[in-house]
Design an enzyme around this catalytic site. Structure first.
Site, short mmCIF file in Angstrom:
data_model
loop_
_atom_site.label_atom_id
_atom_site.label_comp_id
_atom_site.label_asym_id
_atom_site.label_seq_id
_atom_site.Cartn_x
_atom_site.Cartn_y
_atom_site.Cartn_z
N GLY A 30 0.80 -1.22 0.00
CA GLY A 30 0.00 0.00 0.00
C GLY A 30 0.84 1.27 0.00
O GLY A 30 2.07 1.24 -0.09
N GLN A 31 0.13 2.41 0.15
CA GLN A 31 0.81 3.71 0.04
C GLN A 31 1.94 3.85 1.07
O GLN A 31 3.04 4.25 0.74
CB GLN A 31 -0.20 4.86 0.22
CG GLN A 31 0.41 6.22 -0.08
CD GLN A 31 -0.38 7.38 0.51
OE1 GLN A 31 -1.44 7.20 1.13
NE2 GLN A 31 0.12 8.58 0.32
N TYR A 161 -14.72 4.59 9.44
CA TYR A 161 -13.26 4.53 9.55
C TYR A 161 -12.80 5.14 10.88
O TYR A 161 -12.00 4.54 11.62
CB TYR A 161 -12.67 5.29 8.36
CG TYR A 161 -11.16 5.43 8.34
CD1 TYR A 161 -10.34 4.32 8.19
CD2 TYR A 161 -10.57 6.70 8.41
CE1 TYR A 161 -8.96 4.46 8.13
CE2 TYR A 161 -9.20 6.85 8.35
CZ TYR A 161 -8.39 5.73 8.21
OH TYR A 161 -7.03 5.88 8.14
P1 NAD Z 1 -3.46 1.44 1.51
O1 NAD Z 1 -4.88 1.18 1.21
O2 NAD Z 1 -2.63 2.14 0.49
O3 NAD Z 1 -2.71 0.07 1.86
C1 NAD Z 1 -3.31 -0.93 2.62
C2 NAD Z 1 -2.80 -2.26 2.12
O4 NAD Z 1 -3.41 -3.30 2.90
C3 NAD Z 1 -3.13 -2.55 0.65
O5 NAD Z 1 -1.97 -2.87 -0.08
C4 NAD Z 1 -4.11 -3.71 0.72
O6 NAD Z 1 -3.98 -4.62 -0.37
C5 NAD Z 1 -3.71 -4.37 2.02
N1 NAD Z 1 -4.78 -5.19 2.58
C6 NAD Z 1 -6.11 -4.95 2.56
N2 NAD Z 1 -6.78 -5.96 3.15
C7 NAD Z 1 -5.85 -6.85 3.56
C8 NAD Z 1 -5.93 -8.10 4.22
N3 NAD Z 1 -7.11 -8.64 4.56
N4 NAD Z 1 -4.77 -8.74 4.50
C9 NAD Z 1 -3.56 -8.22 4.14
N5 NAD Z 1 -3.45 -7.04 3.48
C10 NAD Z 1 -4.58 -6.38 3.19
O7 NAD Z 1 -3.41 2.19 2.91
P2 NAD Z 1 -2.25 3.15 3.48
O8 NAD Z 1 -2.57 4.53 3.07
O9 NAD Z 1 -0.94 2.57 3.17
O10 NAD Z 1 -2.60 3.06 5.03
C11 NAD Z 1 -1.93 2.17 5.90
C12 NAD Z 1 -2.45 2.40 7.31
O11 NAD Z 1 -2.22 3.78 7.68
C13 NAD Z 1 -3.96 2.17 7.49
O12 NAD Z 1 -4.20 1.67 8.77
C14 NAD Z 1 -4.53 3.56 7.40
O13 NAD Z 1 -5.75 3.68 8.09
C15 NAD Z 1 -3.45 4.37 8.07
N6 NAD Z 1 -3.48 5.79 7.70
C16 NAD Z 1 -3.19 6.18 6.43
C17 NAD Z 1 -3.24 7.54 6.10
C18 NAD Z 1 -2.91 8.02 4.71
O14 NAD Z 1 -3.08 9.22 4.43
N7 NAD Z 1 -2.44 7.17 3.82
C19 NAD Z 1 -3.60 8.46 7.07
C20 NAD Z 1 -3.95 8.03 8.34
C21 NAD Z 1 -3.85 6.68 8.66
N1 SER Z 2 -5.74 9.92 4.75
C1 SER Z 2 -6.73 9.21 5.50
C2 SER Z 2 -8.05 9.29 4.87
O1 SER Z 2 -8.32 10.28 4.23
C3 SER Z 2 -6.79 9.76 6.89
O2 SER Z 2 -6.78 8.70 7.76
O3 SER Z 2 -8.82 8.39 5.02
#
Ligand code: NAD
Ligand code: SER
Length: 329
Positions: A30-31, A161
């Protein structure tokens, strides 16, 4: 053996003995997962950081270390992998984010809760060294302060969420105090990056805008021009994560999740910043269902607890992040 920090660009809180740790990153494609996995591999050695995801290995990870296909909802298989690979730490990144979560609330609740409980249970049973699990500014709701939202305040989230993240924070706190699991967490703001695509969040506009500016010199934003949100550039987020995880346990007073702050801006402000580099860039606004989600969140975050407890300090602001994004995209 110690890692060469000057080469990695990541500064450790203290030298790390790499040979002791074996890390599993769940949601590594993921990201955040891609960049965090690469950063952890640079610190702990490629072989000591196992990337895993439900989907295929991200191309940026290929050839850089071990990868296993893994569903965090399958607790038995997860447990087998933890034992088989001698895992000592888990970074759990698999989740459904805010915008996608509103389209499928049941799935978001199920994955975000059960995935975390599976990891916490296994961490307790196998006595893992540490667990990392991110929360979000989405825990805050319309009744939380809009400006400099404090670590502890009224928290009444209105998205599935946000509800799942807030419940997750208290599960982390519970497993720490009841079972001694060393689980640590950060409430990330919206994260901006160029390496791997975002996964369905409300703050994703601040990434899309760069791609559209470079490719088409125009962008239609799904939020209103005056929508201020807390944001952070990915290098700061990766550094915050690693610094939190490397801090001595005695410095981690907050066992729910830490506020961290990077910058705060509106679509109008980021567009103006991009126009300094691409003068012909234009922006239009067509707000959709994500506007209500953004309106429920704070506009800026107070992160004094993280600064005090484990020395957090952001580096990137809007101008420096914009320059770096446009250079690297
Ligand atoms: P993302 O959606 O880019 O990546 C999540 C990854 O998890 C994906 O590659 C997906 O394939 C994988 N996934 C989904 N279901 C799965 C499963 N059952 N088993 C194994 N893998 C699985 O998300 P992200 O942006 O990388 O976020 C990662 C974490 O950070 C999350 O908990 C998110 O809530 C948190 N977060 C992200 C942001 C943001 O701006 N990106 C902000 C706040 C919090
Ligand atoms: N970047 C995230 C969202 O917009 C914040 O957790 O969902």
């Amino acid at each position: 053996m110690h890692f060469n920090w000057a080469f990695s660009g990541i500064r450790p809180a203290k030298p790390i003995n790499m040979s002791k740790e074996k890390i599993l990153v769940i949601g590594a494609s993921g990201q955040i997962g891609v960049e965090l996995t690469l950063a952890l591999r640079a610190i702990y050695g490629n072989a000591n950081v196992v990337a895993s995801d439900l989907r295929e290995e991200n191309e940026l990870l290929r050839g850089s270390g071990p990868y296993v296909s893994l569903d965090v909802m399958n607790k038995e298989m997860l447990h087998v992998q933890v034992i088989r690979q001698n895992i000592t730490q888990i970074y759990l990144l698999a989740a459904i984010l805010s915008a996608t979560g509103e389209k499928n609330p049941n799935l978001a609740w199920h994955l975000n809760m059960q995935g975390l409980l599976n990891v916490l249970d296994i961490a307790r049973e196998e006595k893992l060294q540490k667990v990392y699990w991110p929360s979000s500014i989405a825990v805050f709701g319309p009744t939380s302060p809009k400006q400099n939202c404090p670590q502890q305040t009224i928290i009444e989230p209105t998205t599935v969420y946000g509800i799942s993240k807030y419940a997750g924070e208290f599960w982390c706190n519970y497993f720490h105090h009841r079972f001694g699991v060393d689980v640590r967490s950060i409430r990330y703001p919206g994260l901006i990056s160029y390496k791997s695509a975002p996964g369905g969040g409300t703050t994703d506009y601040a990434i899309e805008i760069f791609h559209e500016a470079k490719e088409h010199q125009k962008y239609t934003c799904f939020l209103r021009e005056d929508t201020y949100l807390p944001m952070m550039y990915m290098p700061d987020a990766i550094r915050a994560t690693i610094e939190l995880m490397e801090a001595p346990s005695s410095r981690i007073a907050v066992r729910t999740s830490y506020n961290v702050s990077g910058m705060s801006f509106s679509p109008r402000e980021i567009a103006a910043e991009i126009q300094k580099h691409i003068p012909g860039f234009t922006i239009a606004y067509t707000p959709d269902y994500r506007q209500a989600i953004a309106d429920s969140w704070p506009q800026s975050i107070d992160d004094s607890a993280a600064r005090h407890d484990w020395g957090w300090k952001n580096e990137f602001d809007l101008p420096s992040m914009t320059t770096d994004m446009l250079e690297n995209l």
